[in-house]
Design an enzyme around this catalytic site. Sequence first.
Site, PDB file in Angstrom:
ATOM      1  N   GLU A  76     -30.348  -1.328  -8.697  1.00  8.15           N
ATOM      2  CA  GLU A  76     -31.571  -1.864  -9.301  1.00  8.15           C
ATOM      3  C   GLU A  76     -31.220  -2.644 -10.545  1.00  8.15           C
ATOM      4  O   GLU A  76     -30.412  -2.192 -11.366  1.00  8.15           O
ATOM      5  CB  GLU A  76     -32.569  -0.760  -9.691  1.00  8.15           C
ATOM      6  CG  GLU A  76     -33.345  -0.143  -8.561  1.00  8.15           C
ATOM      7  CD  GLU A  76     -34.384   0.864  -9.058  1.00  8.15           C
ATOM      8  OE1 GLU A  76     -34.892   0.693 -10.202  1.00  8.15           O
ATOM      9  OE2 GLU A  76     -34.683   1.813  -8.326  1.00  8.15           O
TER      10      GLU A  76
ATOM     11  N   GLU B 138     -32.308   7.982  -9.345  1.00  6.48           N
ATOM     12  CA  GLU B 138     -32.467   8.332 -10.752  1.00  6.48           C
ATOM     13  C   GLU B 138     -32.887   9.784 -10.995  1.00  6.48           C
ATOM     14  O   GLU B 138     -33.985  10.066 -11.485  1.00  6.48           O
ATOM     15  CB  GLU B 138     -33.472   7.375 -11.410  1.00  6.48           C
ATOM     16  CG  GLU B 138     -33.027   5.927 -11.350  1.00  6.48           C
ATOM     17  CD  GLU B 138     -33.989   4.953 -12.003  1.00  6.48           C
ATOM     18  OE1 GLU B 138     -33.576   3.824 -12.283  1.00  6.48           O
ATOM     19  OE2 GLU B 138     -35.160   5.334 -12.247  1.00  6.48           O
TER      20      GLU B 138
END
Length: 452
Positions: A353, A166
């Site tokens: 995720e 991220e």
Amino acid sequence: MASIAFPKGFLWGTATASYQIEGAWNEDGRGESIWDRFSHTAGKIRNGDTGDVACDFYHCYRDDIAIMKQLGLSASRFSIAWPRIFPAGGGQINQKGIDFYSRVVDELLRQDIQPFPTLYHWDLPQVLEDDGGWTNRDTAKYFRDYAAAVVDQLGDRITHWMIFNEPWIFTILGYLMGIHAPGRTEPAAAIRATHIANLAHGMAARAMREVRHRPAAIGTAFSMAPVHPRTTSEADGAAAERWHRFSNLWFLETAINGRYPQAYIGGGQDQLLGIEPGDMEIVKAPLDFIGINLYVRAVVENDPADANLGVKQVRPDGREFTDFGWEVYPQALSEMIMKITAAYGRPVIYVTENGCSYGDAPGADGEVRDERRINFMRRYIGEVGRAIQQGADVRGYFAWTLIDNFEWVEGFAQRFGIVYCDFASQRRTIKQSAKWYAELARTNSLSYSREG
């Protein structure tokens, strides 16, 4: 209720992050990270919690990997702490740090679990932050060298690697919004940091492919959320597209096609980014797979007061929310997968995720009956199956997370794990959701209705 069969060899795993689970923050030569400094700064973390001990994975890794084996998981996504390998950011390798991850990898393989390491999940060495962190172009070179060293040391046993987790989050939340470490609120520096992170990504991808044990596949886990306009107005629709380009594609488009998506009103973003000659050739580093981290959708409206993006996020008008206050909107996952599939020519995708926070604790009988999590997982994983049926090449799903952990600024207040952790005793309790997930991994099929 329909049955969805997943492809043969589909990976069922869990995802974790070094600072959130390892503890041992000052053992065996590990250096200080920005999250060590940030969590020890008064007022930054709920209840004054820190990751000093967290889940003590550093000492309990064999037991936790045994739980993965018991659940029948086929892959484990974990991250490597840069300060364990290079306490000073670069220079001489800390062999004890490498040895720890070597033991973890060996134990995973012994249990027939595929290692899926991420090289950077936010724990930048503090010494590099002291020199500017991700706003300093030298950090990209340090990261390149770190990535090459780790792959060189461990790549004989690992086929799939992820570079970043991220990048949008650790640059924007860390340097613009100040919510995450290092806690800076510097708009101009933050946008430059996104470009320097992209440079680091491209440099690392090349360096990783030049070491002794070239990876079979390199990817990155990108934070993503489909963007919906608040109204059907043309202005809100245009704002939604700008936000999609900035929040979902800012790092992916640069890696795949070597260009930034046009997200700023009226242009001018290249000057803000601080692009230098030759940079865009460096950032272009095509990936072997794309990791999608997804929890929510985004709802936005046009905002004339925002001179850069012209976007304002608004709270979704949802019917169901997790204990974290995040909307439950399962179709967001299939929507995002199909959007990336269409935009990038059906790439290999892993859901790296996806998960939810619910605070269910052991009852009098010791069982953790987290039915809400089971319902969440069934619906979201069902959307992965739908995307595969629609032609997406999705090859694995990693639930966030294996075990309740240090949830960044929330400390220990939010529980995302399918395994309960008593942080005082470090006792693990397998939740009902973990048992449900184990059955899914065993059968490789899911009974699913989109209505929930």
